[in-house]
Design a protein around this motif. Sequence first.
Motif, PDB file in Angstrom:
ATOM      1  N   THR A  66      75.435 -69.168 -32.691  1.00 34.56           N
ATOM      2  CA  THR A  66      76.208 -69.899 -34.062  1.00 34.56           C
ATOM      3  C   THR A  66      75.876 -71.881 -33.849  1.00 34.56           C
ATOM      4  N   ALA A  67      75.576 -71.847 -34.381  1.00 31.61           N
ATOM      5  CA  ALA A  67      75.440 -73.614 -34.391  1.00 31.61           C
ATOM      6  C   ALA A  67      76.388 -74.294 -35.436  1.00 31.61           C
ATOM      7  N   LEU A  68      76.884 -75.253 -34.566  1.00 31.30           N
ATOM      8  CA  LEU A  68      78.091 -76.176 -35.652  1.00 31.30           C
ATOM      9  C   LEU A  68      77.687 -77.336 -36.160  1.00 31.30           C
ATOM     10  N   ILE A  69      77.583 -77.348 -37.441  1.00 36.77           N
ATOM     11  CA  ILE A  69      77.958 -79.266 -38.344  1.00 36.77           C
ATOM     12  C   ILE A  69      78.775 -79.386 -38.164  1.00 36.77           C
ATOM     13  N   THR A  70      78.812 -80.133 -37.674  1.00 40.32           N
ATOM     14  CA  THR A  70      80.685 -81.521 -37.832  1.00 40.32           C
ATOM     15  C   THR A  70      80.439 -82.849 -37.320  1.00 40.32           C
ATOM     16  N   ALA A  71      81.588 -83.134 -37.385  1.00 38.89           N
ATOM     17  CA  ALA A  71      80.882 -84.595 -37.475  1.00 38.89           C
ATOM     18  C   ALA A  71      82.293 -85.332 -36.375  1.00 38.89           C
ATOM     19  N   LEU A  72      81.660 -85.697 -35.301  1.00 40.50           N
ATOM     20  CA  LEU A  72      82.853 -86.351 -33.628  1.00 40.50           C
ATOM     21  C   LEU A  72      82.798 -88.113 -33.835  1.00 40.50           C
ATOM     22  N   GLY A  73      83.806 -87.674 -33.596  1.00 37.97           N
ATOM     23  CA  GLY A  73      83.932 -89.720 -33.305  1.00 37.97           C
ATOM     24  C   GLY A  73      83.363 -89.578 -32.117  1.00 37.97           C
ATOM     25  N   THR A  74      83.381 -90.825 -31.053  1.00 43.52           N
ATOM     26  CA  THR A  74      82.871 -91.570 -29.689  1.00 43.52           C
ATOM     27  C   THR A  74      83.864 -91.373 -28.958  1.00 43.52           C
ATOM     28  N   ASP A  75      84.874 -90.378 -29.253  1.00 45.40           N
ATOM     29  CA  ASP A  75      86.415 -91.019 -29.029  1.00 45.40           C
ATOM     30  C   ASP A  75      86.708 -89.645 -27.908  1.00 45.40           C
ATOM     31  N   VAL A  76      87.906 -90.045 -26.781  1.00 47.96           N
ATOM     32  CA  VAL A  76      88.250 -89.021 -25.937  1.00 47.96           C
ATOM     33  C   VAL A  76      88.297 -87.803 -26.442  1.00 47.96           C
ATOM     34  N   ALA A  77      88.986 -87.767 -28.027  1.00 47.26           N
ATOM     35  CA  ALA A  77      88.800 -86.222 -28.612  1.00 47.26           C
ATOM     36  C   ALA A  77      86.912 -85.714 -28.903  1.00 47.26           C
ATOM     37  N   GLY A  78      86.678 -86.074 -29.829  1.00 48.52           N
ATOM     38  CA  GLY A  78      85.254 -85.729 -29.448  1.00 48.52           C
ATOM     39  C   GLY A  78      84.625 -85.217 -28.348  1.00 48.52           C
ATOM     40  N   ASP A  79      84.756 -85.906 -27.587  1.00 49.59           N
ATOM     41  CA  ASP A  79      84.328 -85.559 -26.585  1.00 49.59           C
ATOM     42  C   ASP A  79      84.493 -84.322 -25.843  1.00 49.59           C
ATOM     43  N   ARG A  80      85.910 -84.215 -26.114  1.00 48.19           N
ATOM     44  CA  ARG A  80      86.946 -82.908 -25.438  1.00 48.19           C
ATOM     45  C   ARG A  80      86.396 -81.412 -26.161  1.00 48.19           C
ATOM     46  N   ILE A  81      86.547 -81.940 -27.805  1.00 46.37           N
ATOM     47  CA  ILE A  81      86.000 -80.940 -28.716  1.00 46.37           C
ATOM     48  C   ILE A  81      84.616 -80.404 -28.182  1.00 46.37           C
ATOM     49  N   HIS A  82      83.715 -81.384 -28.276  1.00 45.30           N
ATOM     50  CA  HIS A  82      82.226 -81.532 -27.994  1.00 45.30           C
ATOM     51  C   HIS A  82      81.840 -80.443 -26.536  1.00 45.30           C
ATOM     52  N   ARG A  83      82.809 -80.891 -25.573  1.00 47.11           N
ATOM     53  CA  ARG A  83      81.638 -80.213 -24.105  1.00 47.11           C
ATOM     54  C   ARG A  83      83.517 -78.215 -24.460  1.00 47.11           C
ATOM     55  N   ASP A  84      84.090 -78.335 -25.118  1.00 47.06           N
ATOM     56  CA  ASP A  84      85.074 -77.410 -24.739  1.00 47.06           C
ATOM     57  C   ASP A  84      84.521 -76.174 -26.056  1.00 47.06           C
ATOM     58  N   ARG A 101      87.144 -92.057 -36.435  1.00 48.69           N
ATOM     59  CA  ARG A 101      87.969 -91.219 -34.943  1.00 48.69           C
ATOM     60  C   ARG A 101      87.789 -90.270 -35.423  1.00 48.69           C
ATOM     61  N   THR A 102      87.746 -89.174 -34.387  1.00 53.84           N
ATOM     62  CA  THR A 102      87.658 -87.389 -34.767  1.00 53.84           C
ATOM     63  C   THR A 102      89.123 -87.237 -34.953  1.00 53.84           C
ATOM     64  N   GLY A 103      88.703 -85.643 -36.587  1.00 53.67           N
ATOM     65  CA  GLY A 103      89.650 -85.739 -36.843  1.00 53.67           C
ATOM     66  C   GLY A 103      91.184 -84.800 -35.631  1.00 53.67           C
ATOM     67  N   SER A 120      96.664 -83.045 -42.276  1.00 48.29           N
ATOM     68  CA  SER A 120      95.314 -83.330 -41.453  1.00 48.29           C
ATOM     69  C   SER A 120      94.727 -84.700 -42.065  1.00 48.29           C
ATOM     70  N   GLU A 121      93.844 -85.389 -40.631  1.00 46.57           N
ATOM     71  CA  GLU A 121      93.425 -86.154 -40.931  1.00 46.57           C
ATOM     72  C   GLU A 121      92.101 -86.081 -41.240  1.00 46.57           C
ATOM     73  N   MET A 122      90.744 -86.108 -41.575  1.00 51.12           N
ATOM     74  CA  MET A 122      89.088 -85.710 -41.730  1.00 51.12           C
ATOM     75  C   MET A 122      88.664 -86.480 -42.116  1.00 51.12           C
ATOM     76  N   ASP A 123      88.707 -88.218 -41.909  1.00 51.65           N
ATOM     77  CA  ASP A 123      88.046 -88.895 -42.285  1.00 51.65           C
ATOM     78  C   ASP A 123      86.731 -88.961 -41.816  1.00 51.65           C
ATOM     79  N   ALA A 124      86.341 -88.525 -40.649  1.00 51.81           N
ATOM     80  CA  ALA A 124      84.927 -88.400 -40.189  1.00 51.81           C
ATOM     81  C   ALA A 124      84.431 -87.484 -40.350  1.00 51.81           C
TER      82      ALA A 124
END
Length: 331
Positions: A66-84, A101-103, A120-124
């Motif tokens: 599976t590949a995921l196309i999404t939008a992530l912020g360059t913040d701690v939350a985005g880093d966590r989502i990407h890694r995990d 900001r990451t959603g 939900s806050e999903m502006d990204a």
Amino acid sequence: MMNVPPINPRVDNPAAVVIGGANIDYKCQTGSVPVPRTSNPGRIVTSLGGVGRNVAENLARMGTSTALITALGTDVAGDRIHRDTENAGVDLRHAIMTSHRTGTYTAILDASGDLYIAVSEMDAMNDVTPASIEDRRALIANAQILVMDCNVPADAMVRAAEIAQRCGVPVLVDPVSVAKAQCIARVLAVGLPLHTVTPGLEELQQLTGASGSSRADLCDAASRLHAAGAQNVWVSLGINGSFLSAAGDGTARMEMIAAAPATLVDATGAGDAMLAGYVVGILRGLDPFAAARYGRAAAAITIESSATVNPSINMAALLDRAGRSIESSEA
């Protein structure tokens, strides 16, 4: 801490491509019946979330590349989502990095674990544009199935559906919420067929203008979506199970599907797991009704965990629970 190796190796042509939201979930559960406009004692749990991300992780854990196309912020939350999320087996090489900001998704659950209200806050996700989808054309074109959620802006969804249609890739869409359900109408309005849509009752009513919740009401609403170009309509009805309608040659097949027996711990993520289980069934060549048994089994596994994606879900667990749920319904 050592990184956990991916469950599935990343591949250039994954079986499933998911386009959708990825965020941090804040799940706040009250200790008793929620009381509006005042503080409620309870507990708060933080986890990864987002409909698209949850579907992608469930698919990966059940053995689907599976590949995921999404939008992530360059913040701690985005880093966590990407890694995990990558550690769970999902290919995130195609994610869009955004200045937003990451959603986040904040859910208030009642004492039983059922959803009371959510914000939900999903502006990204506004940075998922038709141009960014076009840049990922080859990924979509070579997939066996495309799953989208309505956190994706409507114009980007239309572009992805156009690519999929030209390449014979079936498209499944989850509306996410009543407020965002009209993105499905936008896709259908331009003549792009959808393999399956998975609304809840309120989302179904928003999409079709229908009212009521009787079987006749559900059949009428599903027929309207079939006429608009949705081949299969699978309506989640919570503890009452679900309703599935599959368009045929002239006459649609419509059935109520009971929920699989399960002990409720937390309902968050159940619909996402249900969709992922269904996708697994479709990829295995099952008809929609047989695939729905996989979906309800995945939902049952999920609600028995406090995690949005139950880390113990896998193909063996899915097949075992699907078999038990079939036996229960036939008893």
